[in-house]
Design a protein around this motif. Structure first.
Motif, PDB file in Angstrom:
ATOM      1  N   ASP A 214      41.109  42.686  31.864  1.00 39.42           N
ATOM      2  CA  ASP A 214      41.711  43.747  31.060  1.00 39.42           C
ATOM      3  C   ASP A 214      41.314  45.077  31.678  1.00 39.42           C
ATOM      4  OD1 ASP A 214      42.652  45.551  29.253  1.00 39.42           O
ATOM      5  OD2 ASP A 214      41.652  44.692  27.501  1.00 39.42           O
ATOM      6  N   ALA A 215      42.212  45.621  32.503  1.00 33.91           N
ATOM      7  CA  ALA A 215      41.895  46.841  33.246  1.00 33.91           C
ATOM      8  C   ALA A 215      41.859  48.079  32.356  1.00 33.91           C
ATOM      9  CB  ALA A 215      42.906  47.040  34.375  1.00 33.91           C
ATOM     10  N   THR A 216      42.247  47.955  31.072  1.00 29.11           N
ATOM     11  CA  THR A 216      42.141  49.108  30.178  1.00 29.11           C
ATOM     12  C   THR A 216      40.709  49.284  29.673  1.00 29.11           C
ATOM     13  OG1 THR A 216      42.627  47.930  28.109  1.00 29.11           O
ATOM     14  CG2 THR A 216      44.509  48.693  29.416  1.00 29.11           C
ATOM     15  N   VAL A 217      39.868  48.294  29.896  1.00 22.94           N
ATOM     16  CA  VAL A 217      38.448  48.400  29.528  1.00 22.94           C
ATOM     17  C   VAL A 217      37.666  48.701  30.802  1.00 22.94           C
ATOM     18  CG1 VAL A 217      36.447  47.233  28.535  1.00 22.94           C
ATOM     19  CG2 VAL A 217      38.727  46.778  27.626  1.00 22.94           C
ATOM     20  N   LYS A 218      37.394  49.977  31.014  1.00 21.82           N
ATOM     21  CA  LYS A 218      36.606  50.412  32.161  1.00 21.82           C
ATOM     22  C   LYS A 218      37.156  49.878  33.493  1.00 21.82           C
ATOM     23  CE  LYS A 218      32.308  50.675  29.389  1.00 21.82           C
ATOM     24  NZ  LYS A 218      32.962  51.414  28.365  1.00 21.82           N
ATOM     25  N   GLY A 219      38.486  49.891  33.619  1.00 24.39           N
ATOM     26  CA  GLY A 219      39.118  49.480  34.870  1.00 24.39           C
ATOM     27  C   GLY A 219      38.938  48.011  35.204  1.00 24.39           C
ATOM     28  N   GLY A 220      38.625  47.202  34.183  1.00 24.41           N
ATOM     29  CA  GLY A 220      38.403  45.784  34.441  1.00 24.41           C
ATOM     30  C   GLY A 220      37.075  45.509  35.123  1.00 24.41           C
ATOM     31  N   THR A 221      36.212  46.522  35.187  1.00 27.15           N
ATOM     32  CA  THR A 221      34.907  46.363  35.830  1.00 27.15           C
ATOM     33  C   THR A 221      34.104  45.269  35.132  1.00 27.15           C
ATOM     34  OG1 THR A 221      34.947  48.715  36.364  1.00 27.15           O
ATOM     35  CG2 THR A 221      32.825  47.609  36.513  1.00 27.15           C
ATOM     36  N   ILE A 222      33.397  44.476  35.932  1.00 34.93           N
ATOM     37  CA  ILE A 222      32.679  43.333  35.377  1.00 34.93           C
ATOM     38  C   ILE A 222      31.269  43.733  34.966  1.00 34.93           C
ATOM     39  CG2 ILE A 222      31.857  40.990  35.835  1.00 34.93           C
ATOM     40  CD1 ILE A 222      34.875  41.228  35.690  1.00 34.93           C
ATOM     41  N   TYR A 223      30.973  43.558  33.703  1.00 39.05           N
ATOM     42  CA  TYR A 223      29.641  43.778  33.140  1.00 39.05           C
ATOM     43  C   TYR A 223      28.962  42.420  32.959  1.00 39.05           C
ATOM     44  CZ  TYR A 223      30.544  48.704  32.268  1.00 39.05           C
ATOM     45  OH  TYR A 223      30.785  50.045  32.423  1.00 39.05           O
ATOM     46  N   PRO A 224      27.651  42.399  32.710  1.00 38.43           N
ATOM     47  CA  PRO A 224      26.967  41.107  32.541  1.00 38.43           C
ATOM     48  C   PRO A 224      27.623  40.194  31.512  1.00 38.43           C
ATOM     49  CG  PRO A 224      25.343  42.850  32.765  1.00 38.43           C
ATOM     50  CD  PRO A 224      26.691  43.528  32.712  1.00 38.43           C
ATOM     51  N   ILE A 225      28.090  40.761  30.398  1.00 35.00           N
ATOM     52  CA  ILE A 225      28.705  39.920  29.369  1.00 35.00           C
ATOM     53  C   ILE A 225      30.037  39.363  29.866  1.00 35.00           C
ATOM     54  CG2 ILE A 225      29.969  41.771  28.177  1.00 35.00           C
ATOM     55  CD1 ILE A 225      28.032  38.907  26.455  1.00 35.00           C
ATOM     56  N   GLY A 226      30.714  40.110  30.765  1.00 37.06           N
ATOM     57  CA  GLY A 226      31.966  39.620  31.347  1.00 37.06           C
ATOM     58  C   GLY A 226      31.737  38.438  32.267  1.00 37.06           C
ATOM     59  N   VAL A 227      30.646  38.477  33.028  1.00 41.36           N
ATOM     60  CA  VAL A 227      30.282  37.334  33.869  1.00 41.36           C
ATOM     61  C   VAL A 227      30.024  36.108  33.006  1.00 41.36           C
ATOM     62  CG1 VAL A 227      28.495  36.402  35.392  1.00 41.36           C
ATOM     63  CG2 VAL A 227      29.349  38.718  35.755  1.00 41.36           C
ATOM     64  N   LYS A 228      29.264  36.312  31.932  1.00 41.21           N
ATOM     65  CA  LYS A 228      28.938  35.203  31.036  1.00 41.21           C
ATOM     66  C   LYS A 228      30.205  34.612  30.419  1.00 41.21           C
ATOM     67  CE  LYS A 228      25.703  34.010  27.321  1.00 41.21           C
ATOM     68  NZ  LYS A 228      24.691  34.518  26.356  1.00 41.21           N
ATOM     69  N   LYS A 229      31.141  35.480  30.080  1.00 44.10           N
ATOM     70  CA  LYS A 229      32.389  35.033  29.459  1.00 44.10           C
ATOM     71  C   LYS A 229      33.219  34.209  30.435  1.00 44.10           C
ATOM     72  CE  LYS A 229      36.027  36.883  26.472  1.00 44.10           C
ATOM     73  NZ  LYS A 229      36.576  38.084  25.834  1.00 44.10           N
ATOM     74  N   GLN A 230      33.282  34.644  31.702  1.00 45.82           N
ATOM     75  CA  GLN A 230      34.039  33.891  32.697  1.00 45.82           C
ATOM     76  C   GLN A 230      33.388  32.546  33.001  1.00 45.82           C
ATOM     77  OE1 GLN A 230      35.684  35.970  36.116  1.00 45.82           O
ATOM     78  NE2 GLN A 230      35.250  37.941  35.171  1.00 45.82           N
ATOM     79  N   LEU A 231      32.058  32.528  33.079  1.00 47.37           N
ATOM     80  CA  LEU A 231      31.356  31.267  33.341  1.00 47.37           C
ATOM     81  C   LEU A 231      31.570  30.268  32.203  1.00 47.37           C
ATOM     82  CD1 LEU A 231      27.962  32.518  34.849  1.00 47.37           C
ATOM     83  CD2 LEU A 231      29.878  31.463  36.057  1.00 47.37           C
ATOM     84  N   ARG A 232      31.598  30.762  30.975  1.00 52.80           N
ATOM     85  CA  ARG A 232      31.844  29.866  29.835  1.00 52.80           C
ATOM     86  C   ARG A 232      33.263  29.294  29.899  1.00 52.80           C
ATOM     87  NH1 ARG A 232      31.107  25.738  26.876  1.00 52.80           N
ATOM     88  NH2 ARG A 232      31.993  25.835  24.792  1.00 52.80           N
ATOM     89  N   ALA A 233      34.233  30.120  30.283  1.00 53.38           N
ATOM     90  CA  ALA A 233      35.611  29.628  30.409  1.00 53.38           C
ATOM     91  C   ALA A 233      35.697  28.553  31.488  1.00 53.38           C
ATOM     92  CB  ALA A 233      36.554  30.784  30.714  1.00 53.38           C
ATOM     93  N   GLN A 234      34.997  28.750  32.601  1.00 56.32           N
ATOM     94  CA  GLN A 234      35.002  27.746  33.661  1.00 56.32           C
ATOM     95  C   GLN A 234      34.308  26.456  33.210  1.00 56.32           C
ATOM     96  OE1 GLN A 234      33.268  30.080  36.949  1.00 56.32           O
ATOM     97  NE2 GLN A 234      35.222  29.874  38.000  1.00 56.32           N
ATOM     98  N   GLU A 235      33.249  26.608  32.422  1.00 58.86           N
ATOM     99  CA  GLU A 235      32.561  25.423  31.889  1.00 58.86           C
ATOM    100  C   GLU A 235      33.508  24.599  31.016  1.00 58.86           C
ATOM    101  OE1 GLU A 235      28.404  24.449  29.466  1.00 58.86           O
ATOM    102  OE2 GLU A 235      29.387  26.378  29.183  1.00 58.86           O
ATOM    103  N   ILE A 236      34.285  25.283  30.195  1.00 62.54           N
ATOM    104  CA  ILE A 236      35.261  24.598  29.342  1.00 62.54           C
ATOM    105  C   ILE A 236      36.308  23.900  30.205  1.00 62.54           C
ATOM    106  CG2 ILE A 236      37.162  25.020  27.717  1.00 62.54           C
ATOM    107  CD1 ILE A 236      35.344  27.215  26.476  1.00 62.54           C
ATOM    108  N   ALA A 237      36.763  24.577  31.269  1.00 64.71           N
ATOM    109  CA  ALA A 237      37.758  23.978  32.165  1.00 64.71           C
ATOM    110  C   ALA A 237      37.214  22.708  32.813  1.00 64.71           C
ATOM    111  CB  ALA A 237      38.172  24.984  33.236  1.00 64.71           C
ATOM    112  N   MET A 238      35.948  22.737  33.233  1.00 62.94           N
ATOM    113  CA  MET A 238      35.358  21.569  33.886  1.00 62.94           C
ATOM    114  C   MET A 238      35.120  20.427  32.904  1.00 62.94           C
ATOM    115  SD  MET A 238      32.774  22.999  36.858  1.00 62.94           S
ATOM    116  CE  MET A 238      32.097  24.437  36.061  1.00 62.94           C
ATOM    117  N   GLU A 239      34.594  20.757  31.721  1.00 57.94           N
ATOM    118  CA  GLU A 239      34.315  19.715  30.717  1.00 57.94           C
ATOM    119  C   GLU A 239      35.583  19.002  30.273  1.00 57.94           C
ATOM    120  OE1 GLU A 239      32.292  21.417  27.402  1.00 57.94           O
ATOM    121  OE2 GLU A 239      30.305  21.165  28.292  1.00 57.94           O
TER     122      GLU A 239
END
Length: 485
Positions: A78-103
């Motif tokens: 979502d580039a409307t939130v700080k240009g889509g810049t990745i914050y620590p919570i954004g990394v955690k959110k992406q890793l959780r989505a990948q975990e769901i995809a793998m499981e």
């Protein structure tokens, strides 16, 4: 709060994104990709009111929906939130989505529009095992597992973000909008003194005609999403068959769950009132109905799917834990998914006699047996915290540390080691030589100080919103939406 989140970085940021930059808002992108409106957004409140500002700081939207009838996990910047810049919570959110995809072996779809990592916080999102680099590691592992991944470069794709589409099986880049480079024009200027445009350095034509980093060239955003849908149709993935018939609705309206949500476990509301508004036709085949009644176990269907249900109905006593252990093992043997409904009661006071100590020990042994059964049951597990989630009972009932496939909270949920309303108090340490009245006064002062500081902090940190903003769960859901979710 959910409505606030749907506005992304705010009205001005959305206008700049759509009018000046001529790009579609992330939710419009998803609408064009999905078969229909059914989309389960994961952890929408992640980052809310954390120390990154007054908007969700995740900078990305994750969720589950269908393309060409195939269930997919979506990770969309979502580039409307700080240009889509990745914050620590954004990394955690992406890793959780990948975990769901793998499981769950779900196709992954990346919509990348990101300025890369937020460098001032690099120590919180780069160096560790479960930081940003894990996203690319997971992409490689998922490819080895045969789980397809596709990507659209629909904006700036800088630094670490450039690896996401290049590691995907197939990627699309959008003309005049998508750019892909490790370092953009400003860094080229700083390093070499050369002026170069984003398009010449890493635009759509360069990467689709020269470098070969992207597989498909799209003249517009709309054509890019048509292209991705066509790509998905060629992945040889088989859609999940639709149910042949509509499942029965509960006899009692799920809308009533809003008024039945327990404010705390001291409420005497029987959990069967909740179940009768969750399961198809309000039909529930109870297991060991007369034994260990503070835990309700049994079988029912939710939206046509057979599930085993384990629901708190009071203190998780010795008999209840033994029953829960037996039932969870049955579900494991039969390959039946388990739905846990948590509303755990407070831990009973410590034993004051030998007989109480024996009862306490037996209870702990029974709970340990159920913990082992829950941990080892090789079936899908979904946990919903409908009330309190306290202490070791939350582990027994498949809390976050026991890795349920999904964990959702109702807005009234409380998640803590102890309940702030039953916070233990203690007298000062050491021997006391003063008078009894003075001791009582000192105890009262001590407890008053304790309650004014630790208690207020515990109260704040126990709320569902505190938990969900830190991604300790997969999101807060409205009680009346529980069946659908």
């Amino acid at each position: 709060l959910l409505e606030q989140v749907k506005k992304g970085g705010g009205e001005n940021a959305v206008l700049r994104h759509t009018r000046r930059n001529k790009k579609l808002f992330v939710r419009e992108r998803l609408r064009l990709l999905l078969d229909h409106e059914d989309f389960l957004e994961l952890s929408p409140l992640a980052g809310l009111h954390m120390p990154y500002g007054d908007v969700p700081a995740a900078g990305c939207l994750t969720g589950i929906g269908r393309i060409c009838g195939i269930w997919c996990v979506f990770i969309a910047s979502d580039a409307t939130v700080k240009g889509g810049t990745i914050y620590p919570i954004g990394v955690k959110k992406q890793l959780r989505a990948q975990e769901i995809a793998m499981e769950n072996r779900l196709l992954s779809v990346h919509l990348v529009d990101s300025g890369g990592a937020f460098l001032p916080l690099q120590s919180e999102l780069f160096p560790d095992k479960l930081h940003g680099g894990r996203i690319f590691y997971n992409e490689a592992i998922m490819s080895a597992m045969g789980i397809p991944q596709v990507a659209v470069v629909c904006g700036s794709c800088v630094a670490g973000g450039a690896y996401v589409p290049t590691m995907a099986e197939e990627s699309v880049i959008i003309d005049k909008i998508g750019t892909l480079f490790l370092a953009g024009p400003p860094l080229v200027k700083a390093a070499t003194g050369e002026d170069v445009s984003p398009e010449d350095l890493g635009g759509a034509r360069l990467h689709s005609q020269v470098s070969g980093c992207c597989d498909h060239f799209a003249p517009s955003e709309e054509e890019a999403y048509v292209c991705i849908r066509n790509v998905v149709s060629t992945l040889n993935c088989h859609p999940v068959p639709e149910e042949a018939r509509e499942p029965d609705s509960p006899l009692y309206s799920p809308e009533e769950l809003l008024g039945l949500a327990p404010l705390d476990y001291s409420c005497t509301l029987p959990v069967k009132l909740i179940l009768s508004r969750l399961v198809d036709g309000s039909r529930f085949q109870e297991f060991k109905a007369a034994y260990g009644t503070t835990l309700v176990t049994g079988f029912g269907h939710v939206e046509g799917h057979l599930v085993g249900i384990v629901a708190n109905n009071g203190e998780l006593a010795h008999d209840a834990a033994l029953k829960g252990s037996h039932f969870v093992q049955l579900c494991g043997q039969r390959g039946i998914p388990i739905l846990f409904l948590q509303n755990t009661a407070p831990q009973p006071a410590g034993p004051a006699s030998i007989s109480q100590a024996e009862a306490h020990s037996n209870r702990l042994k029974a709970q340990a047996s159920m913990m082992a059964a829950v941990a080892c049951a090789a079936v899908p597990k979904i946990t919903i915290v409908i009330g309190g989630c306290f202490g070791s009972d939350s582990y027994v009932m498949c809390g976050r540390s026991f890795s349920p496939n999904f964990l959702f909270l109702w807005p009234n949920a409380r998640v803590a080691l102890v309940d702030s309303r039953h916070f233990p108090t203690a007298p000062p340490a050491g021997d006391w030589t003063g008078g009894e009245l003075e001791l009582e006064q000192l105890k009262a002062n001590f407890n008053s100080i304790l309650q004014s500081s630790a208690l207020s902090r515990l109260e704040e940190e126990s709320s569902a919103f505190y938990s969900s903003s830190r991604l300790w769960d997969d999101g807060i859901i409205l009680p009346q939406d529980t069946r659908k979710v």
